[in-house]
Design an enzyme around this catalytic site. Structure first.
Site, PDB file in Angstrom:
ATOM      1  N   LYS A  13      30.216 -30.958  18.687  1.00  0.00           N
ATOM      2  CA  LYS A  13      31.207 -31.751  19.441  1.00  0.00           C
ATOM      3  C   LYS A  13      30.936 -33.244  19.343  1.00  0.00           C
ATOM      4  O   LYS A  13      31.829 -34.032  19.074  1.00  0.00           O
ATOM      5  CB  LYS A  13      31.187 -31.406  20.944  1.00  0.00           C
ATOM      6  CG  LYS A  13      31.586 -30.001  21.288  1.00  0.00           C
ATOM      7  CD  LYS A  13      31.696 -29.847  22.804  1.00  0.00           C
ATOM      8  CE  LYS A  13      30.396 -30.083  23.563  1.00  0.00           C
ATOM      9  NZ  LYS A  13      29.436 -28.983  23.543  1.00  0.00           N
ATOM     10  N   ARG A  88      33.670 -28.704  32.566  1.00  0.00           N
ATOM     11  CA  ARG A  88      32.710 -27.665  32.209  1.00  0.00           C
ATOM     12  C   ARG A  88      32.665 -26.522  33.219  1.00  0.00           C
ATOM     13  O   ARG A  88      31.924 -25.567  33.030  1.00  0.00           O
ATOM     14  CB  ARG A  88      31.328 -28.319  32.190  1.00  0.00           C
ATOM     15  CG  ARG A  88      30.551 -28.204  30.915  1.00  0.00           C
ATOM     16  CD  ARG A  88      29.390 -29.163  31.063  1.00  0.00           C
ATOM     17  NE  ARG A  88      28.301 -28.923  30.198  1.00  0.00           N
ATOM     18  CZ  ARG A  88      28.031 -29.682  29.129  1.00  0.00           C
ATOM     19  NH1 ARG A  88      28.829 -30.668  28.782  1.00  0.00           N
ATOM     20  NH2 ARG A  88      26.966 -29.432  28.422  1.00  0.00           N
ATOM     21  N   ARG A 127      17.006 -29.531  15.720  1.00  0.00           N
ATOM     22  CA  ARG A 127      17.650 -30.845  15.792  1.00  0.00           C
ATOM     23  C   ARG A 127      16.656 -31.899  16.292  1.00  0.00           C
ATOM     24  O   ARG A 127      15.935 -31.688  17.246  1.00  0.00           O
ATOM     25  CB  ARG A 127      18.836 -30.758  16.756  1.00  0.00           C
ATOM     26  CG  ARG A 127      19.532 -32.072  17.017  1.00  0.00           C
ATOM     27  CD  ARG A 127      20.848 -31.848  17.695  1.00  0.00           C
ATOM     28  NE  ARG A 127      20.723 -31.592  19.130  1.00  0.00           N
ATOM     29  CZ  ARG A 127      21.774 -31.474  19.940  1.00  0.00           C
ATOM     30  NH1 ARG A 127      22.993 -31.551  19.469  1.00  0.00           N
ATOM     31  NH2 ARG A 127      21.598 -31.257  21.223  1.00  0.00           N
ATOM     32  N   ARG A 160      15.147 -33.676  21.805  1.00  0.00           N
ATOM     33  CA  ARG A 160      15.694 -33.811  23.145  1.00  0.00           C
ATOM     34  C   ARG A 160      14.979 -32.828  24.061  1.00  0.00           C
ATOM     35  O   ARG A 160      14.719 -31.706  23.660  1.00  0.00           O
ATOM     36  CB  ARG A 160      17.198 -33.460  23.100  1.00  0.00           C
ATOM     37  CG  ARG A 160      18.106 -34.620  23.426  1.00  0.00           C
ATOM     38  CD  ARG A 160      19.543 -34.293  23.134  1.00  0.00           C
ATOM     39  NE  ARG A 160      20.128 -33.311  24.063  1.00  0.00           N
ATOM     40  CZ  ARG A 160      21.418 -32.998  24.076  1.00  0.00           C
ATOM     41  NH1 ARG A 160      22.251 -33.578  23.241  1.00  0.00           N
ATOM     42  NH2 ARG A 160      21.886 -32.110  24.923  1.00  0.00           N
ATOM     43  N   ARG A 171      21.158 -23.042  28.398  1.00  0.00           N
ATOM     44  CA  ARG A 171      22.412 -23.789  28.235  1.00  0.00           C
ATOM     45  C   ARG A 171      23.513 -22.877  27.665  1.00  0.00           C
ATOM     46  O   ARG A 171      24.663 -22.949  28.067  1.00  0.00           O
ATOM     47  CB  ARG A 171      22.196 -24.999  27.322  1.00  0.00           C
ATOM     48  CG  ARG A 171      21.488 -26.158  28.050  1.00  0.00           C
ATOM     49  CD  ARG A 171      20.785 -27.089  27.091  1.00  0.00           C
ATOM     50  NE  ARG A 171      21.695 -27.794  26.193  1.00  0.00           N
ATOM     51  CZ  ARG A 171      21.334 -28.305  25.019  1.00  0.00           C
ATOM     52  NH1 ARG A 171      20.089 -28.188  24.600  1.00  0.00           N
ATOM     53  NH2 ARG A 171      22.209 -28.941  24.287  1.00  0.00           N
TER      54      ARG A 171
END
Ligand code: ADP
Ligand code: ZN
Length: 219
Positions: A13, A88, A127, A160, A171
């Site tokens: 996204k 959300r 990532r 992160r 998540r």
């Protein structure tokens, strides 16, 4: 043009929103980026959300509502937005509908990007973010896993806090249980235009597909 970009964490996204923001010349509002900035500057908001985010949980709806209202009202004289990370929850959908009514946004388009969960787990746990040039990189693609492949800086790649395996799993669970029902809600209420894109393709192809679909629906 008003676009809500939607999908599980890790579907791309943020990457697509940045490209679209430039191509369409509309501001990109990422609630995740807003909150991360608040955390790193240790603002009052940052202190309130830090622990919640580190666990991969959702920030309370009333607090998020304040944040998003402030941003959208500031942008009301611009030519639209691309909203990434909001709404959300179903409660956030109601808040968002109210804001859209007040600001006369009656042509919002929901752009959903789909990627299978197994692929997302792979992507997110590999990532890294370069602290020097801000690039998002995949540690599998670089031979030397400590050097940024984009700018060449050594030891600049950071993960992160919420990209560890356990937090990613949490998540995704929250996305499945709390966030994805929003899609059914919008489908049933038929109140905005919806596009679904296959996110398991090269990022240029994903962008190409998005542009093709946007032309069809958002005129
Ligand atoms: P991702 O979509 O990859 O999980 P984001 O960068 O969009 O990540 O968001 C990071 C974190 O910020 C979320 O896990 C959550 O804690 C918080 N957050 C962002 N947007 C919202 C929102 N609309 N409501 C509640 N919490 C949010
Ligand atoms: Zn770099």
């Amino acid at each position: 043009m008003e676009i809500v970009i939607f999908g599980a964490p890790g579907v791309g996204k943020g990457t697509q929103a940045k490209i679209l923001s430039e191509k369409l010349d509309i501001p990109h509002i990422s609630t995740g980026d807003i909150l991360r900035e608040a955390v790193s500057s240790k603002s009052e908001l940052g202190l309130q959300v830090q622990e919640i985010m580190a666990k991969g949980e959702l920030v309370p709806n009333d607090l998020m509502g304040k944040v998003i209202k402030e941003r959208l009202y500031k942008l009301k004289d611009q030519n639209g937005f691309i909203l990434d990370g909001y709404p959300r929850t179903i409660d956030q959908v109601y808040i968002f509908n109210q804001i859209c009514k007040e600001l006369n946004y009656d042509n919002v388009c929901l752009l959903e990007i789909q990627v299978p969960f197994e692929v997302i787990i792979e992507r997110l746990t590999k990532r890294r973010l370069c602290a020097e040039c801000n690039s998002i990189v995949n540690v599998d693609d670089s031979k030397d896993r400590t050097t940024c492949p984009k700018c060449g800086t050594k030891n600049s790649l950071i993960q992160r806090d919420d990209d560890s395996f356990d937090v990613v799993s949490n998540r995704l669970k929250i996305y499945k249980e709390i966030t994805s029902p929003i899609l059914d809600f919008y489908r049933e209420n038929n109140c905005l235009k919806m596009i679904t894109i296959n996110g398991q393709q090269d990022l240029n192809k994903v962008n190409h597909d998005i542009m093709n679909e946007l032309v069809k629906v958002c005129v």
